[in-house]
Motif scaffolding. Structure first.
Motif, PDB file in Angstrom:
ATOM      1  N   PRO A  92       0.865  -1.187   0.000  1.00  0.00           N
ATOM      2  CA  PRO A  92       0.000   0.000   0.000  1.00  0.00           C
ATOM      3  C   PRO A  92       0.895   1.228   0.000  1.00  0.00           C
ATOM      4  O   PRO A  92       1.873   1.298   0.756  1.00  0.00           O
ATOM      5  CB  PRO A  92      -0.761  -0.120   1.328  1.00  0.00           C
ATOM      6  N   GLN A  93       0.599   2.197  -0.872  1.00  0.00           N
ATOM      7  CA  GLN A  93       1.506   3.330  -0.978  1.00  0.00           C
ATOM      8  C   GLN A  93       0.761   4.628  -1.240  1.00  0.00           C
ATOM      9  O   GLN A  93      -0.372   4.637  -1.699  1.00  0.00           O
ATOM     10  CB  GLN A  93       2.543   3.096  -2.075  1.00  0.00           C
ATOM     11  N   GLU A  94       1.436   5.708  -0.928  1.00  0.00           N
ATOM     12  CA  GLU A  94       0.932   7.041  -1.236  1.00  0.00           C
ATOM     13  C   GLU A  94       2.112   7.935  -1.578  1.00  0.00           C
ATOM     14  O   GLU A  94       3.264   7.616  -1.256  1.00  0.00           O
ATOM     15  CB  GLU A  94       0.142   7.604  -0.064  1.00  0.00           C
ATOM     16  N   ARG A  95       1.804   9.037  -2.229  1.00  0.00           N
ATOM     17  CA  ARG A  95       2.851   9.955  -2.673  1.00  0.00           C
ATOM     18  C   ARG A  95       2.580  11.344  -2.130  1.00  0.00           C
ATOM     19  O   ARG A  95       1.453  11.825  -2.181  1.00  0.00           O
ATOM     20  CB  ARG A  95       2.930   9.963  -4.207  1.00  0.00           C
ATOM     21  N   GLN A  96       3.630  11.957  -1.617  1.00  0.00           N
ATOM     22  CA  GLN A  96       3.539  13.302  -1.078  1.00  0.00           C
ATOM     23  C   GLN A  96       4.298  14.260  -1.995  1.00  0.00           C
ATOM     24  O   GLN A  96       5.462  14.017  -2.334  1.00  0.00           O
ATOM     25  CB  GLN A  96       4.147  13.360   0.326  1.00  0.00           C
TER      26      GLN A  96
END
Length: 345
Positions: free
Chosen positions: A271-275
């Motif tokens: 699971p990933q997200e980008r800032q």
């Protein structure tokens, strides 16, 4: 938006290569949870911690409330302070009861690097296992040291549990193994907490750069080998070119996109997200809130005042010329994690 705060476990670890933004993201997570009414303890395990600078308050080796943020407390695990306290717990009761030479010998035996490391590790495991701390806080957020130090820290609970079990009559840098039953129980409980996905989440922080992503992938593999499988990935500082005609901006955006496209498969499965890359310094509670806000927050840029002092060479070449002219010399390259020390050296 930091999605890690939507369903947070009691223990949240942030780790990654130096300079990727672990402290900013860990602190922003702690602030966001505190603002939601959760009781949060923010812990730094980094010997070179800048947690106090980011929070704009003093952070010591004693758990202290953060004045600017209700529900939030902070502490920095200081290895030297932990070792000193441990020595005093062991040696204090026998002062006056044993000859001075014997006491000095005990102090010397408990003054090595092993004792310092394990004493700090002991403080870390207490945060995972102490019932009073668990009752006082809903979440404990760990801002860890760069990857290698963190991996060693997370490996120690299982390693020391095994060592104590296999050497019941031996000795260690903490003293006789027969007197470490409390630690064995504590370390075993820490192992259970770290491997329980309902209790612990480990957030791998990276930049959109091949080297940082490759290190995050190696870390993920080693964590899985330790039984820590509840992992998430945050790619921090993603650059977007607002002026495609700017060749440097376009190249930076393209390089980041290529690194993220080609990231190792073990990371792509997480699971990933980008800032996005922020244009402002992430110091202070107001700035940290911008990492959680859905809308962009703009802070005015103010130039830093000069620090004065002696002038430095205008370039590395000029520095090399100075050394070459003298015929000898030593250059020490130092700086914060992730600023490019290795490249310059």
């Amino acid at each position: 938006m930091l999605h890690v705060i939507e369903h947070p476990t009691p223990y949240l670890f942030f780790t990654g290569k130096g300079g990727v933004g672990k402290t900013s993201l860990a602190t922003a997570t702690a602030v966001a949870l505190a603002e939601r009414g959760r009781r949060v303890l923010l812990v730094s395990t980094d010997p070179a911690s800048n947690l106090g600078q980011v929070l704009e308050c003093d952070v010591s080796d004693t758990i202290t409330p953060v004045a600017a943020m209700p529900n939030l407390s902070s502490v920095n695990i200081d290895p030297e302070a932990a070792a000193s306290a441990y020595r005093e717990r062991v040696v204090g009761p026998v002062r006056g009861a044993l000859p001075d030479d014997a006491v000095r010998q005990m102090v010397e035996q408990l003054s090595g690097a092993c004792t310092t490391e394990i004493a700090a590790f002991d403080e870390f495991t207490k945060l995972l296992t102490d019932e009073d701390i668990a009752a006082a806080y809903d979440h404990i957020v760990f801002d860890t040291a760069p990857t290698g130090h963190t991996l060693r820290l997370l490996q120690l609970p299982a390693a020391w549990s095994s060592f104590i079990d296999e050497n019941p009559e031996g000795a260690s840098c903490l003293g006789p193994m027969s007197g470490l039953e409390a630690q064995r129980t504590q370390y075993a409980a820490a192992v259970r907490s770290l491997s329980d996905a309902a209790v612990t989440t480990l957030v791998l922080v990276s930049r959109p750069e091949r080297s940082a992503l490759e290190e995050a992938a190696r870390t993920s593999t080693e964590l899985s080998a330790l039984g820590i499988d509840s992992q998430r990935l945050i790619i921090n500082g993603v650059f977007e070119a607002h002026d495609p005609s700017d060749p440097l901006a376009a190249a930076l955006e393209r390089r980041g996109e290529e690194a993220m496209r080609d990231m190792p498969a073990i990371l792509a499965a997480l699971p990933q997200e980008r800032q996005p890359l922020r244009a402002h310094n992430l110091v202070g509670v107001a700035a940290l809130r911008s990492l959680v806000a859905d809308e962009a927050v703009v802070f005015p840029l103010t130039p830093d005042a000069g620090t004065g002092g002696e002038s430095l060479p205008d370039s590395v070449s000029a520095l090399l010329d100075d050394v070459a002219t003298a015929g000898h010399g030593m250059i020490m390259v130092m700086g914060k994690g992730g600023v490019g020390k290795t490249t310059i050296a």
